[in-house]
Design a protein around this motif. Structure first.
Motif, PDB file in Angstrom:
ATOM      1  N   SER A 163      39.472  41.328  39.808  1.00  0.00           N
ATOM      2  CA  SER A 163      38.187  40.890  39.272  1.00  0.00           C
ATOM      3  C   SER A 163      38.162  39.383  39.014  1.00  0.00           C
ATOM      4  CB  SER A 163      37.890  41.623  37.957  1.00  0.00           C
ATOM      5  OG  SER A 163      38.675  41.081  36.912  1.00  0.00           O
ATOM      6  N   THR A 164      36.955  38.894  38.681  1.00  0.00           N
ATOM      7  CA  THR A 164      36.793  37.473  38.333  1.00  0.00           C
ATOM      8  C   THR A 164      36.448  37.305  36.857  1.00  0.00           C
ATOM      9  OG1 THR A 164      34.422  37.479  38.851  1.00  0.00           O
ATOM     10  CG2 THR A 164      35.949  36.964  40.652  1.00  0.00           C
ATOM     11  N   ILE A 165      36.643  38.373  36.062  1.00  0.00           N
ATOM     12  CA  ILE A 165      36.257  38.255  34.658  1.00  0.00           C
ATOM     13  C   ILE A 165      37.100  37.220  33.932  1.00  0.00           C
ATOM     14  CG2 ILE A 165      37.775  40.100  33.804  1.00  0.00           C
ATOM     15  CD1 ILE A 165      35.269  40.877  32.017  1.00  0.00           C
ATOM     16  N   LEU A 166      38.337  37.029  34.413  1.00  0.00           N
ATOM     17  CA  LEU A 166      39.218  35.985  33.887  1.00  0.00           C
ATOM     18  C   LEU A 166      39.823  35.221  35.060  1.00  0.00           C
ATOM     19  CD1 LEU A 166      41.194  38.105  31.252  1.00  0.00           C
ATOM     20  CD2 LEU A 166      39.316  36.511  30.778  1.00  0.00           C
ATOM     21  N   PRO A 167      40.138  33.948  34.884  1.00  0.00           N
ATOM     22  CA  PRO A 167      40.836  33.220  35.946  1.00  0.00           C
ATOM     23  C   PRO A 167      42.181  33.884  36.270  1.00  0.00           C
ATOM     24  CG  PRO A 167      40.010  31.713  34.267  1.00  0.00           C
ATOM     25  CD  PRO A 167      39.825  33.099  33.733  1.00  0.00           C
ATOM     26  N   LEU A 168      42.695  33.628  37.468  1.00  0.00           N
ATOM     27  CA  LEU A 168      43.909  34.297  37.938  1.00  0.00           C
ATOM     28  C   LEU A 168      45.074  34.111  36.968  1.00  0.00           C
ATOM     29  CD1 LEU A 168      45.502  35.859  40.047  1.00  0.00           C
ATOM     30  CD2 LEU A 168      45.908  33.688  41.265  1.00  0.00           C
ATOM     31  N   GLY A 169      45.282  32.892  36.506  1.00  0.00           N
ATOM     32  CA  GLY A 169      46.405  32.646  35.603  1.00  0.00           C
ATOM     33  C   GLY A 169      46.297  33.441  34.312  1.00  0.00           C
ATOM     34  N   VAL A 170      45.089  33.605  33.825  1.00  0.00           N
ATOM     35  CA  VAL A 170      44.875  34.363  32.591  1.00  0.00           C
ATOM     36  C   VAL A 170      45.123  35.853  32.841  1.00  0.00           C
ATOM     37  CG1 VAL A 170      43.188  34.942  30.806  1.00  0.00           C
ATOM     38  CG2 VAL A 170      43.236  32.643  31.776  1.00  0.00           C
ATOM     39  N   ARG A 171      44.720  36.333  34.003  1.00  0.00           N
ATOM     40  CA  ARG A 171      44.968  37.729  34.348  1.00  0.00           C
ATOM     41  C   ARG A 171      46.471  38.003  34.460  1.00  0.00           C
ATOM     42  NH1 ARG A 171      42.113  38.216  39.621  1.00  0.00           N
ATOM     43  NH2 ARG A 171      41.309  36.090  39.293  1.00  0.00           N
ATOM     44  N   LEU A 219      48.170  39.343  24.680  1.00  0.00           N
ATOM     45  CA  LEU A 219      47.367  39.112  25.885  1.00  0.00           C
ATOM     46  C   LEU A 219      47.262  37.657  26.289  1.00  0.00           C
ATOM     47  CD1 LEU A 219      44.430  41.483  24.858  1.00  0.00           C
ATOM     48  CD2 LEU A 219      46.409  42.066  26.275  1.00  0.00           C
ATOM     49  N   GLY A 220      47.666  36.750  25.386  1.00  0.00           N
ATOM     50  CA  GLY A 220      47.491  35.334  25.666  1.00  0.00           C
ATOM     51  C   GLY A 220      46.161  34.823  25.125  1.00  0.00           C
ATOM     52  N   HIS A 221      46.010  33.516  25.123  1.00  0.00           N
ATOM     53  CA  HIS A 221      44.839  32.885  24.525  1.00  0.00           C
ATOM     54  C   HIS A 221      43.551  33.216  25.289  1.00  0.00           C
ATOM     55  CE1 HIS A 221      42.623  29.762  22.316  1.00  0.00           C
ATOM     56  NE2 HIS A 221      42.075  29.460  23.483  1.00  0.00           N
ATOM     57  N   GLY A 222      43.588  33.107  26.613  1.00  0.00           N
ATOM     58  CA  GLY A 222      42.368  33.254  27.411  1.00  0.00           C
ATOM     59  C   GLY A 222      41.747  34.632  27.308  1.00  0.00           C
ATOM     60  N   ALA A 223      42.553  35.684  27.506  1.00  0.00           N
ATOM     61  CA  ALA A 223      42.035  37.048  27.448  1.00  0.00           C
ATOM     62  C   ALA A 223      41.569  37.407  26.039  1.00  0.00           C
ATOM     63  CB  ALA A 223      43.103  38.040  27.912  1.00  0.00           C
ATOM     64  N   THR A 224      42.253  36.884  25.039  1.00  0.00           N
ATOM     65  CA  THR A 224      41.847  37.145  23.655  1.00  0.00           C
ATOM     66  C   THR A 224      40.494  36.523  23.364  1.00  0.00           C
ATOM     67  OG1 THR A 224      44.144  37.301  22.899  1.00  0.00           O
ATOM     68  CG2 THR A 224      42.482  36.795  21.228  1.00  0.00           C
ATOM     69  N   GLU A 225      40.311  35.279  23.788  1.00  0.00           N
ATOM     70  CA  GLU A 225      39.062  34.566  23.517  1.00  0.00           C
ATOM     71  C   GLU A 225      37.867  35.177  24.247  1.00  0.00           C
ATOM     72  OE1 GLU A 225      38.514  31.636  21.541  1.00  0.00           O
ATOM     73  OE2 GLU A 225      40.427  32.346  20.740  1.00  0.00           O
ATOM     74  N   VAL A 226      38.110  35.814  25.392  1.00  0.00           N
ATOM     75  CA  VAL A 226      37.012  36.385  26.176  1.00  0.00           C
ATOM     76  C   VAL A 226      36.863  37.883  25.901  1.00  0.00           C
ATOM     77  CG1 VAL A 226      36.105  36.823  28.490  1.00  0.00           C
ATOM     78  CG2 VAL A 226      37.187  34.630  27.967  1.00  0.00           C
ATOM     79  N   LEU A 227      37.886  38.656  26.247  1.00  0.00           N
ATOM     80  CA  LEU A 227      37.746  40.112  26.226  1.00  0.00           C
ATOM     81  C   LEU A 227      37.867  40.707  24.818  1.00  0.00           C
ATOM     82  CD1 LEU A 227      39.710  41.135  29.450  1.00  0.00           C
ATOM     83  CD2 LEU A 227      37.258  40.841  29.135  1.00  0.00           C
TER      84      LEU A 227
END
Length: 457
Positions: free
Chosen positions: A108-116, A144-152
């Motif tokens: 998916s594109t819900i998060l950038p590749l590095g964040v996924r 989950l890391g910063h990116g996934a936490t801030e979004v999902l």
């Protein structure tokens, strides 16, 4: 003297009073307002069926099914339309579909590749810190890391609590996550093992029960159908316009001072349950125990404005999916929107389209104070920019909850334990409601049943 007084006519009080009477106890319900249901109320106007508070429930709680059956409305449960399966998050400039499986997530594109990829690394998360009531944000970043936490993760909590994930307690808001961590260390490993165990527990050839399948549901006629069923079942045991002025403990139980429709009265009760909002409960218990009152009063609430926008048939395309949520990092004024007419088509006559928009929350509480015209304009502007809805609505409705959703902030579990300890000093007094051990409809009914069974025993 065996009467049990239940104070507060929201879903918790209704379910509790009904459960007690079902178990053979003489229970009376005292509601200060002119109607029952609390934050649950269904309205019908202009070809639309709207809710002023909760919109639905997940069909996975046995107590909710049992309650619906006991008041004769189980056959009126309506399941969400299959078209509502998709869910969206507004991130990086557009609505993006939330993937439904791990393979779909990786593509998916819900998060950038590095964040996924960082989410996949959750498999190697270290053990949890001991003795720490961790915030949801801190817990998410560890796993989950910063990116996934801030979004999902922020989007998920927004849809339930409309809160601040740096303030919310993960143990109080998402106990299932801390349980997975405690038992499996990794959330991903825990989820995989749990699913395997559940499949193994099913009888051969079983595809799952038709009931309690976790589907999103409401009732024919809206959630008010359940409230009305409970009101009918309780009959004269439910008193509206009955404001409790004070409580006094005596040698033989409790004296409840009530003003009912302008007349003062006193009720003698063996047990008293306060199923009122925390800020009301705090006032009632203050003369009895100031420490208990302060503990209860310390439970914060997030204000919410609900803005319903209805559109005539053919004026705007029917939206796809359940709706969308907006994480805080996007700095938008809308928390999210439910595509009501897609989820439950019967709630919008003749192909009309209905959106329920949420504004405010712990992040933007000042927006709830806007006047009705400004809130409608805000919702329209945000729907246009986020979802491309350009048509003018034919129907608008605004409901404000200045104290809407209880916030289970860091320290909440300790606070509840202290409240329980304080109640031990006041035998026969009990507290219930969504401010303590679960904010959802299922939580309220399950906890009401548990308390009702304990009191009946």
């Amino acid at each position: 003297m065996t009467v049990i007084a239940v104070i507060g006519g929201g879903i918790t009080g209704l379910a509790l009073a009904h459960r007690l009477r079902f178990r053979g106890k003489d229970a009376v319900l005292l509601e200060a307002g002119s109607r029952l249901g609390g934050c649950i109320e269904t309205r019908q106007r202009g070809g639309f069926i709207t809710e002023i508070g909760p919109n639905s429930f997940l069909d996975r709680e046995p107590a909710t099914r049992e309650l619906a059956a006991s008041v004769g409305v189980e056959d009126r449960i309506r399941t969400a339309d299959p078209a509502a399966k998709a869910r969206y998050v507004y991130t990086r400039g557009r609505l993006r579909s939330v993937p439904a499986s791990p393979p779909a997530f990786l593509k998916s594109t819900i998060l950038p590749l590095g964040v996924r990829l960082r989410v996949v690394a959750e498999l190697f998360t270290g053990p949890a810190p001991q003795g720490v009531d961790e915030s949801l944000g801190a817990f998410g970043r560890r796993h989950l890391g910063h990116g996934a936490t801030e979004v999902l993760l922020d989007a998920v909590q927004t849809g339930i609590y409309a809160g601040d994930m740096e303030a919310l307690s993960v143990g109080a808001t998402f106990p299932q996550l801390t349980k997975l961590e405690r038992e499996h260390r990794s959330l991903i490993l825990g989820a995989i093992r749990t699913q395997k165990a559940q499949r193994k527990a099913l009888p051969a050839g079983a595809g799952g029960s038709e009931k309690l399948r976790g589907a999103l549901c409401t009732f024919d006629g809206g959630l008010q159908t359940l409230v009305d069923g409970l009101a009918r079942a309780l009959g004269p045991a439910a008193h509206m316009g009955a404001k409790v002025e004070g409580l006094q403990r005596g040698n033989e139980g409790w004296r409840v001072s009530v003003t009912e429709n302008g007349r003062q009265a006193e009720l003698l009760a063996s047990q008293v349950v306060l199923a009122t909002p925390a800020y009301v409960t705090a006032g009632l218990v203050r003369p009895l125990d100031e420490q208990l009152s302060a503990l209860v009063e310390g439970i914060a609430y997030a204000p919410i404005a609900v803005v319903n926008l209805g559109f005539e048939p053919g004026s705007t395309p029917p939206p796809d999916g359940f709706g969308f949520l907006v994480p805080g990092l996007e700095k938008r004024r809308l928390l999210g929107a439910i595509h009501v007419s897609t989820v439950f088509p019967f709630r919008a006559e003749g192909g009309r389209v209905l959106y329920t928009c949420m504004v405010g929350g712990a992040r933007r509480p000042e927006l709830v104070k806007l006047d009705e015209e400004a809130l409608v304009a805000l919702a329209r502007e945000e729907l246009k920019e986020l979802a491309g809805v350009t048509t003018s609505p034919s129907f608008t409705e605004v409901i404000r909850w200045t104290r809407g959703i209880p916030q289970y902030n860091v320290g909440h579990l300790g606070r509840v334990a202290s409240i329980d300890a304080a109640l031990a000093r006041l035998p026969g007094l009990h507290l219930a409601g969504n401010a303590f051990k679960g904010v959802g409809i299922n939580d309220c009914i399950r906890n009401a049943f548990a308390l009702g069974d304990a009191l009946a025993a």
